[in-house]
Write a protein that holds these residues in place. Structure first.
Motif, short mmCIF file in Angstrom:
data_model
loop_
_atom_site.label_atom_id
_atom_site.label_comp_id
_atom_site.label_asym_id
_atom_site.label_seq_id
_atom_site.Cartn_x
_atom_site.Cartn_y
_atom_site.Cartn_z
N SER A 275 0.81 -1.13 -0.01
CA SER A 275 0.20 -0.10 0.00
C SER A 275 0.92 1.23 -0.02
CB SER A 275 -0.94 -0.13 1.21
OG SER A 275 -0.33 -0.04 2.38
N LEU A 276 2.06 1.05 0.36
CA LEU A 276 3.07 2.64 0.36
C LEU A 276 3.82 2.41 -0.55
CD1 LEU A 276 3.58 2.70 4.39
CD2 LEU A 276 1.88 3.56 2.82
N GLU A 277 3.64 1.61 -1.75
CA GLU A 277 4.67 1.39 -2.70
C GLU A 277 4.32 1.71 -4.17
OE1 GLU A 277 6.82 -2.41 -2.79
OE2 GLU A 277 6.78 -2.51 -0.72
N VAL A 278 4.81 2.08 -5.05
CA VAL A 278 4.25 2.27 -6.26
C VAL A 278 4.09 0.98 -6.92
CG1 VAL A 278 4.74 3.15 -8.67
CG2 VAL A 278 5.25 4.41 -6.76
N MET A 279 2.87 0.59 -7.64
CA MET A 279 2.51 -0.57 -8.22
C MET A 279 3.36 -0.53 -9.44
SD MET A 279 1.62 -3.62 -8.47
CE MET A 279 0.99 -3.79 -6.67
N THR A 280 4.37 -1.35 -9.38
CA THR A 280 5.18 -1.70 -10.64
C THR A 280 4.66 -2.48 -11.81
OG1 THR A 280 6.62 -3.18 -9.77
CG2 THR A 280 7.34 -0.97 -9.77
N ASP A 281 3.76 -3.52 -11.42
CA ASP A 281 2.93 -4.48 -12.18
C ASP A 281 1.91 -3.52 -13.01
OD1 ASP A 281 1.30 -6.23 -13.42
OD2 ASP A 281 2.25 -7.83 -12.03
N GLU A 282 2.08 -3.07 -14.25
CA GLU A 282 1.30 -2.35 -14.91
C GLU A 282 -0.18 -3.21 -15.21
OE1 GLU A 282 3.10 -0.40 -18.18
OE2 GLU A 282 4.57 0.82 -16.85
N ARG A 283 0.09 -4.27 -15.43
CA ARG A 283 -1.13 -4.96 -15.74
C ARG A 283 -2.02 -5.22 -14.68
NH1 ARG A 283 0.66 -10.47 -19.07
NH2 ARG A 283 2.07 -10.61 -16.99
N LEU A 284 -1.50 -5.49 -13.63
CA LEU A 284 -2.29 -5.63 -12.47
C LEU A 284 -2.99 -4.50 -12.10
CD1 LEU A 284 -3.38 -7.29 -9.88
CD2 LEU A 284 -1.10 -7.20 -8.51
N ALA A 285 -2.00 -3.41 -12.15
CA ALA A 285 -2.70 -1.78 -11.81
C ALA A 285 -3.81 -1.63 -12.65
CB ALA A 285 -1.58 -0.67 -12.10
N ARG A 286 -3.83 -2.09 -13.91
CA ARG A 286 -4.52 -1.76 -14.90
C ARG A 286 -6.04 -2.50 -14.67
NH1 ARG A 286 -4.58 0.18 -20.19
NH2 ARG A 286 -3.08 1.38 -19.69
N LEU A 287 -5.73 -3.80 -14.36
CA LEU A 287 -7.04 -4.37 -13.87
C LEU A 287 -7.89 -3.88 -13.00
CD1 LEU A 287 -5.67 -8.24 -14.08
CD2 LEU A 287 -7.57 -7.33 -15.23
N MET A 288 -7.12 -3.28 -11.92
CA MET A 288 -7.62 -2.63 -10.92
C MET A 288 -8.39 -1.44 -11.19
SD MET A 288 -6.89 -4.54 -8.25
CE MET A 288 -5.75 -5.08 -7.14
N THR A 289 -8.41 -0.86 -12.47
CA THR A 289 -9.07 0.28 -12.65
C THR A 289 -10.28 0.13 -13.25
OG1 THR A 289 -8.16 0.42 -15.04
CG2 THR A 289 -6.76 1.50 -13.28
N PHE A 290 -10.71 -1.22 -13.60
CA PHE A 290 -11.89 -1.42 -14.26
C PHE A 290 -13.03 -1.69 -13.07
CE2 PHE A 290 -9.13 -2.44 -17.51
CZ PHE A 290 -9.73 -2.20 -18.61
N PRO A 291 -14.34 -0.99 -13.02
CA PRO A 291 -15.08 -1.06 -12.17
C PRO A 291 -15.99 -2.43 -12.23
CG PRO A 291 -15.81 0.38 -14.04
CD PRO A 291 -14.50 -0.07 -14.12
N ASN A 292 -15.68 -3.27 -13.01
CA ASN A 292 -16.38 -4.32 -12.88
C ASN A 292 -15.40 -5.58 -12.74
OD1 ASN A 292 -15.11 -4.09 -15.52
ND2 ASN A 292 -16.66 -5.25 -16.52
N VAL A 293 -14.23 -5.23 -12.30
CA VAL A 293 -13.30 -6.22 -11.94
C VAL A 293 -13.06 -6.33 -10.31
CG1 VAL A 293 -11.01 -7.02 -12.19
CG2 VAL A 293 -12.09 -5.95 -13.97
N LEU A 294 -13.13 -7.39 -10.03
CA LEU A 294 -12.92 -7.54 -8.30
C LEU A 294 -11.63 -8.54 -8.24
CD1 LEU A 294 -13.56 -7.10 -5.35
CD2 LEU A 294 -15.38 -9.06 -5.54
N VAL A 295 -10.74 -8.15 -7.62
CA VAL A 295 -9.32 -8.74 -7.23
C VAL A 295 -9.24 -9.11 -5.80
CG1 VAL A 295 -6.94 -8.99 -7.54
CG2 VAL A 295 -8.29 -8.17 -9.44
N THR A 296 -8.87 -10.29 -5.39
CA THR A 296 -8.68 -10.55 -4.12
C THR A 296 -7.29 -11.41 -3.98
OG1 THR A 296 -10.19 -12.57 -4.30
CG2 THR A 296 -10.95 -10.58 -3.37
N SER A 297 -6.78 -11.49 -2.84
CA SER A 297 -5.51 -11.83 -2.94
C SER A 297 -5.24 -13.42 -2.49
CB SER A 297 -4.62 -10.96 -1.71
OG SER A 297 -3.23 -11.27 -1.72
N HIS A 298 -5.56 -14.19 -3.46
CA HIS A 298 -5.43 -15.80 -3.29
C HIS A 298 -5.88 -16.13 -1.78
CE1 HIS A 298 -3.06 -19.23 -5.08
NE2 HIS A 298 -3.86 -19.57 -4.43
N GLN A 299 -7.11 -15.87 -1.74
CA GLN A 299 -7.73 -16.30 -0.09
C GLN A 299 -8.63 -17.08 -0.10
OE1 GLN A 299 -9.50 -11.98 0.42
NE2 GLN A 299 -10.93 -13.36 1.59
#
Length: 337
Positions: A275-299
Motif C-alpha cells: 500500500s505504501l509502494e508504487v505498483m510496478t506491475d502495470e497489468r495488475l494496476a490496470r485490472l484494478m481500474t475497471f469497475p467491473n473487476v474484483l481482485v482478491t489476494s489468493h484467499q
C-alpha cells in the motif's frame, strides 16, 4: 531438529504451531518465517533438513540445488498446487517432495461463488457508496442467475461443489474436463467442448490445475467466443488466464464482470502489504481500474477448516518422511522411479 516454514501468514501460524506441538512435542521445533523462499532467501534454510514451502515460494532448480547442498532433504508444500517446484531437479538431487493433495473443496468453491455474486450484483461498489451515505442505485443493476447457464471448467472436487451450488440456484450446467464426473452428470451437467462452453455460458468458473495444456486456457480466442455480458471467475491458478487478452477484452467493453482470486504474476505481490509502494506491475494496476473487476489476494482456500486440514496433512507428510513412507501426497521420493 528445527524445521523451517516459509510464507507463513499471521492467522496460519498459531494453527501450524499447535499442530506441531501436538504431533512432535520436544522432538522437533518449528521456525516460522513470513518471507518467501526464493534465490535470495534460500540461505536462511541452511542446515534445515525439512523445509515447509508455500504456493508463492520459488523452488526452481537453482534454489533446490542450494537447499540440497545445505542439507535439506524434504520439501513439504502446504498447498495442493506445485507448479512452483521443479520436480525433475528435486528427483535428480535425491530430495523428497510432498504436497497436500486434498483439503476442503467447499472453501474454494464457496469463495468462487462469493466472487460471482459480488461481481454480478455490484456489491463492492454498493458498499463503498453506502459508506459515504450515497444510496443511489445507478449502475448497480445485476441479474438473476436462476435459469442461466454456468460453465464449469474442471469438474474435480472443487468444480463439483461449485456445480452443486449452481444447481441449487437453478442454473443450467455445462462442463469441460478430461473425464466426465458421474456426480455432475447426475446434477444434469452436459459435457461439451470448451469452445461451446465459453460461447453459451453466462457465468464461467475455472477449476483446473495449471499445466502446460491449461496455461492461458482463457486466451483471446476463448474470450472472443464469450457473450458480452458473461461473468468470468478464476479461483484456481492465475496462469489459466492470459492477462493481456483479458485487458483487451475489458477495454473493448466485453464481460459483465470478472472475479479474480489469483493472478499470473502474483508471486512477490499477493500476501504482502504494497500500500505504501508504487505498483510496478502495470497489468495488475490496470485490472484494478475497471469497475467491473474484483481482485482478491489468493484467499479462497483461507478458512479455519481448510487451513486446519492443510496443516494436519503437512504434519503427516513430515511423519511419513521420517518413517520412510510414501503416500498419495508424495510427488518425489528417492525410492520412486
Amino acid at each position: 531438529m528445527e524445521i523451517i516454514a516459509y510464507g507463513v501468514l499471521a492467522d496460519e501460524r498459531p494453527v501450524l504451531q499447535a499442530a506441531f506441538d501436538q504431533a512432535f512435542g520436544d522432538r522437533h521445533t518449528l521456525h516460522c518465517l513470513k518471507l518467501f523462499l526464493n534465490r535470495d532467501t534460500a540461505p536462511t534454510a541452511a542446515g534445515r533438513e525439512v523445509v515447509l514451502s508455500s504456493v508463492n515460494d520459488t523452488l526452481d532448480a537453482e534454489v533446490l540445488r542450494h537447499l540440497a547442498k545445505s542439507g535439506t532433504k524434504l520439501i513439504a508444500q502446504r498447498a495442493t498446487g506445485y507448479n512452483n517446484i521443479d520436480l525433475a531437479a528435486a528427483h535428480e538431487l535425491g530430495m523428497t517432495v510432498a504436497r497436500v493433495s486434498y483439503y476442503s473443496p467447499h472453501s474454494v468453491a464457496e469463495f468462487a461463488w462469493a466472487l460471482a455474486l459480488a461481481v454480478d450484483r455490484r456489491i463492492v461498489r454498493a458498499a463503498h457508496r453506502t459508506r459515504e451515505f450515497d444510496f443511489r442505485l445507478d449502475g448497480l443493476m445485476g441479474r438473476d442467475l436462476h435459469g442461466r447457464t454456468a460453465g464449469v471448467v474442471g469438474t474435480g472436487k472443487i468444480g463439483t461443489v461449485f456445480a452443486r451450488i449452481a444447481h441449487g440456484f437453478g442454473m443450467r450446467l455445462l462442463g469441460w474436463d478430461i473425464d466426465e464426473n458421474p456426480y455432475c452428470l447426475a446434477l444434469g451437467m452436459e459435457y461439451v467442448p470448451k469452445e461451446r462452453l465459453f460461447a453459451e455460458s453466462d457465468l464461467v468458473s475455472l477449476h483446473v490445475p495449471l499445466l502446460p495444456d491449461t496455461y492461458h486456457l482463457v486466451n483471446a480466442e476463448m474470450l472472443g467466443l464469450m457473450k458480452q455480458d458473461t461473468v468470468l471467475i478464476n479461483s484456481s491458478r492465475g496462469g489459466l488466464i492470459d492477462t493481456d487478452a483479458l485487458l483487451a477484452a475489458l477495454r473493448a467493453g466485453r464481460l459483465s464482470g470478472v472475479g479474480l482470486d489469483v493472478y499470473e504474476e502474483e508471486a512477490g505481490v499477493f500476501f504482502l502489504d504494497k500500500s505504501l509502494e508504487v505498483m510496478t506491475d502495470e497489468r495488475l494496476a490496470r485490472l484494478m481500474t475497471f469497475p467491473n473487476v474484483l481482485v482478491t489476494s489468493h484467499q479462497a482456500y483461507f478458512t479455519r477448516d481448510a487451513v486446519g486440514q492443510i496443516t494436519e496433512t503437512t504434519v503427516r507428510n513430515i511423519e511419513d518422511y521420517f518413517a520412510d513412507r510414501t503416500s498419495e501426497n508424495t510427488l518425489v521420493h528417492p525410492g520412486l522411479g
